[in-house]
Enzyme design. Structure first.
Site, mmCIF file in Angstrom:
data_model
loop_
_atom_site.group_PDB
_atom_site.id
_atom_site.type_symbol
_atom_site.label_atom_id
_atom_site.label_comp_id
_atom_site.label_asym_id
_atom_site.label_seq_id
_atom_site.Cartn_x
_atom_site.Cartn_y
_atom_site.Cartn_z
ATOM 1 N N ASP A 36 0.868 -1.182 0.000
ATOM 2 C CA ASP A 36 0.000 0.000 0.000
ATOM 3 C C ASP A 36 0.903 1.230 0.000
ATOM 4 O OD1 ASP A 36 -2.233 1.720 0.171
ATOM 5 O OD2 ASP A 36 -3.261 0.355 1.535
ATOM 6 N N TYR A 144 -15.263 5.739 -12.468
ATOM 7 C CA TYR A 144 -15.039 4.660 -11.491
ATOM 8 C C TYR A 144 -15.698 3.369 -11.961
ATOM 9 C CZ TYR A 144 -15.183 1.939 -7.198
ATOM 10 O OH TYR A 144 -15.049 0.929 -6.275
#
Length: 289
Positions: A36, A144
């Site tokens: 991450d 998205y």
């Protein structure tokens, strides 16, 4: 029959779902590699950076036998259209392509109910029918949702090219108890606010369990699956909500009580998934809103 991975790469490991997935993997005794942009701590092997960084992902993939790819910009409002679409699709392509090159045989990617096109649509939209299922055509009008369609196409490509099994989990609104309570109150006061998401939800713990099932189930090829708790987060009868807020939408099956208008039978059949953490909502008559 299922197999148990010994070492799992989790991208987006510092996120809300990623953190819960790490807890599930720890409980299952699986070794974890996290990736991450921010290291949350507590993971023995962690790579800090972007899931679209080919060299970093290739390094993180060493010795991994399953992947749970969660890294993404989760809403179209959290970046420019280019950042949302290009960033999300690049990360998914890099992760799945590098997983295939490393010989990984099974992966889960986070898709979304948003792929139907309703939740972030810039114009009013209703589903082609309810309950929504995997056969229903999309009505995509935002970057998205488009990124999720591209992600699922990437999964299908890798499955054909490399023989990797990839499960795309089309998550509804995910939340912990406080978050779900806030939205349940919103849907009580303003029932129409839940229409774009079909009033559906899934407890974060169940979402993490679904990720584990996706990398342990005996599956082949690419599969996209809708998930949701069995009832809505709204206190009102689903049939009445559909009549009022999704006018003209055909029904392919009855929706008694507060039944969620999302068909999750494919996830049950393929993964054996059933939501276990149900948020308690007191039923009400729609006329009370």
């Amino acid at each position: 029959m299922s197999h148990v991975p010994s070492r799992v790469l989790v991208t987006g490991a510092a996120g809300r779902l990623g953190s819960e997935v790490l807890r599930v993997l720890a409980a299952q005794g699986a070794a974890v590699v996290g990736l991450d942009r921010v290291d949350p701590g507590g993971v023995e092997t962690f790579f800090t950076g972007s899931a679209a960084d080919t060299a970093l992902v290739a390094e993180a993939m060493r010795g991994v036998d399953a992947v749970i790819h969660l890294a993404a910009i989760p809403r179209p409002t959290l970046g420019t259209p280019e950042e949302v679409f290009v960033g999300n699709t690049a990360a998914t392509f890099v992760v799945l392509d590098q997983a295939a090159r490393a010989g990984v045989r099974q992966a889960v990617i986070a898709s979304s109910l948003s792929i139907i096109g309703l939740p972030f649509s810039p114009t009013p939209a209703v589903p082609h029918y309810v309950p929504v299922d995997e056969a229903m055509p999309f009505q995509i009008a935002d970057p998205y949702a488009l990124s999720k369609q591209a992600d699922e196409a990437t999964a299908a490509m890798v499955a054909r090219r490399d023989g990797m099994a990839v499960v795309a989990l089309r998550f509804p609104m995910l939340g912990e108890l406080d978050f779900l309570a806030e939205n349940a109150e919103l849907f009580r006061v303003d029932p129409g606010a839940g229409a774009p998401s079909l009033w559906g939800y899934l407890d974060m713990r169940d979402a993490a369990t679904a990720c584990w099932l996706g990398v342990t189930a005996e599956v082949s090829g690419a599969h996209a699956l809708y998930l949701a708790a069995p009832d809505t987060l709204s206190p009102y009868p689903t049939e009445e909500l559909v009549d009022r807020y999704l006018p003209g939408t055909p029904r392919h099956a009855p929706l008694p009580g507060r039944t969620v208008p999302i068909d999750t039978s494919a996830a049950q059949a393929l993964l054996g998934f059933t939501a276990r953490h149900i948020f308690e909502v007191t039923p009400a008559e729609l006329g009370e809103s």
